[in-house]
Enzyme design. Structure first.
Site, PDB file in Angstrom:
ATOM      1  N   ARG A 105      43.436   6.636  38.592  1.00 47.63           N
ATOM      2  CA  ARG A 105      43.135   7.980  38.114  1.00 47.63           C
ATOM      3  C   ARG A 105      42.684   7.937  36.666  1.00 47.63           C
ATOM      4  O   ARG A 105      43.395   7.415  35.813  1.00 47.63           O
ATOM      5  CB  ARG A 105      44.367   8.887  38.264  1.00 47.63           C
ATOM      6  CG  ARG A 105      44.078  10.326  37.861  1.00 47.63           C
ATOM      7  CD  ARG A 105      45.210  11.254  38.207  1.00 47.63           C
ATOM      8  NE  ARG A 105      46.396  11.025  37.411  1.00 47.63           N
ATOM      9  CZ  ARG A 105      47.428  11.868  37.384  1.00 47.63           C
ATOM     10  NH1 ARG A 105      47.428  12.941  38.139  1.00 47.63           N
ATOM     11  NH2 ARG A 105      48.494  11.607  36.646  1.00 47.63           N
ATOM     12  N   THR A 109      39.897  12.788  32.943  1.00 49.84           N
ATOM     13  CA  THR A 109      39.370  13.768  33.899  1.00 49.84           C
ATOM     14  C   THR A 109      40.318  14.048  35.068  1.00 49.84           C
ATOM     15  O   THR A 109      40.140  15.034  35.767  1.00 49.84           O
ATOM     16  CB  THR A 109      38.042  13.271  34.485  1.00 49.84           C
ATOM     17  OG1 THR A 109      38.288  12.085  35.252  1.00 49.84           O
ATOM     18  CG2 THR A 109      37.044  12.959  33.382  1.00 49.84           C
ATOM     19  N   ASP A 201      55.969   7.900  38.072  1.00 46.74           N
ATOM     20  CA  ASP A 201      54.857   7.085  38.567  1.00 46.74           C
ATOM     21  C   ASP A 201      55.399   6.106  39.608  1.00 46.74           C
ATOM     22  O   ASP A 201      56.116   5.158  39.284  1.00 46.74           O
ATOM     23  CB  ASP A 201      54.203   6.335  37.408  1.00 46.74           C
ATOM     24  CG  ASP A 201      52.931   5.606  37.830  1.00 46.74           C
ATOM     25  OD1 ASP A 201      53.001   4.754  38.740  1.00 46.74           O
ATOM     26  OD2 ASP A 201      51.869   5.885  37.238  1.00 46.74           O
ATOM     27  N   ASP A 204      54.584   2.333  38.997  1.00 44.41           N
ATOM     28  CA  ASP A 204      55.395   1.741  37.934  1.00 44.41           C
ATOM     29  C   ASP A 204      56.820   1.472  38.424  1.00 44.41           C
ATOM     30  O   ASP A 204      57.415   0.439  38.107  1.00 44.41           O
ATOM     31  CB  ASP A 204      55.441   2.662  36.717  1.00 44.41           C
ATOM     32  CG  ASP A 204      54.172   2.596  35.887  1.00 44.41           C
ATOM     33  OD1 ASP A 204      53.398   1.632  36.083  1.00 44.41           O
ATOM     34  OD2 ASP A 204      53.954   3.506  35.075  1.00 44.41           O
TER      35      ASP A 204
END
Length: 210
Positions: A105, A109, A201, A204
């Site tokens: 990602r 944006t 996340d 992660d």
């Protein structure tokens, strides 16, 4: 909720996901839980696999017994977090093929960028199950499904552990022909497009990186 969305509402899933959400849950335990949750979800998502009878011989007599028919399914994780779900599903279908779609990602944006795509062949003859623990904006799932369709896939399912209402609506509206399986739909997205309350996340936490 659209007809192509199935929320797998099971006490064991809820319990395991609650442990995953806890920020104090370590990498090893988180990784194992992701595998277990994927396996439990897979039991439901794969319940319509086609069967055909074959003759076998038990210690007592011959009989016709059901076996999974046709090409084996393919599990396709969306990298990298989707890798954490693969082993749980391979426990259910050890002979399945495994493909990979790599996306990240863009932090500016929030739009997914594809960097890798390798799918099993022949793709048109088998069930393709896309895997991603988190569906935030739905952009990665939308793009990944489009990649599978572009390659010739027609029988596609999408499995995700936690989704935002916005993400699940985007994917289900864009792909009404794809059955979506989700364990939890959370409150929504924050200003950084992270699911709230979410679990952080997933990549992660699965791989122990920051």
């Amino acid at each position: 909720m659209r007809d192509n969305v199935t929320v797998i509402d099971h006490p064991l899933l809820k319990h395991k996901i609650s442990i995953m959400r806890d920020k104090n849950t370590g990498t090893n335990e988180f990784r194992k839980l992701a595998e277990e949750v994927a396996m439990l979800m897979g039991y439901e998502a794969l319940r319509d696999l086609p069967l055909e009878d074959e003759e076998i011989e038990t210690p007592i007599e011959k009989c016709n017994a059901p076996f999974i028919a046709g090409k084996k399914p393919a599990f396709v994780p969306i990298l990298r977090a989707g890798l954490g779900m693969v082993s749980g599903l391979l426990t259910l279908v050890p002979a399945a093929k495994v493909g990979h779609i790599g996306m990240y990602r863009d932090e500016e944006t929030k739009i997914p960028q594809e960097y890798y795509c390798k799918l099993p062949k022949p793709i048109e003859d088998r069930l393709i199950v896309l895997l991603d623990p988190m569906t935030a904006t739905g952009g990665s799932a939308d793009d990944a499904i489009n990649q599978v369709k572009k390659a010739g896939g027609t029988n596609i399912k999408y499995m995700t552990i936690i989704a935002s209402p916005e993400g699940i609506e985007r994917v289900s509206a864009a792909h009404p022909d794809v059955q979506i399986y989700v364990a939890q739909i959370d409150r929504g997205l924050n200003e950084d497009a992270y699911i709230c309350p979410g679990l952080g996340d997933a990549g992660d936490r699965i791989f122990g990186t920051k």
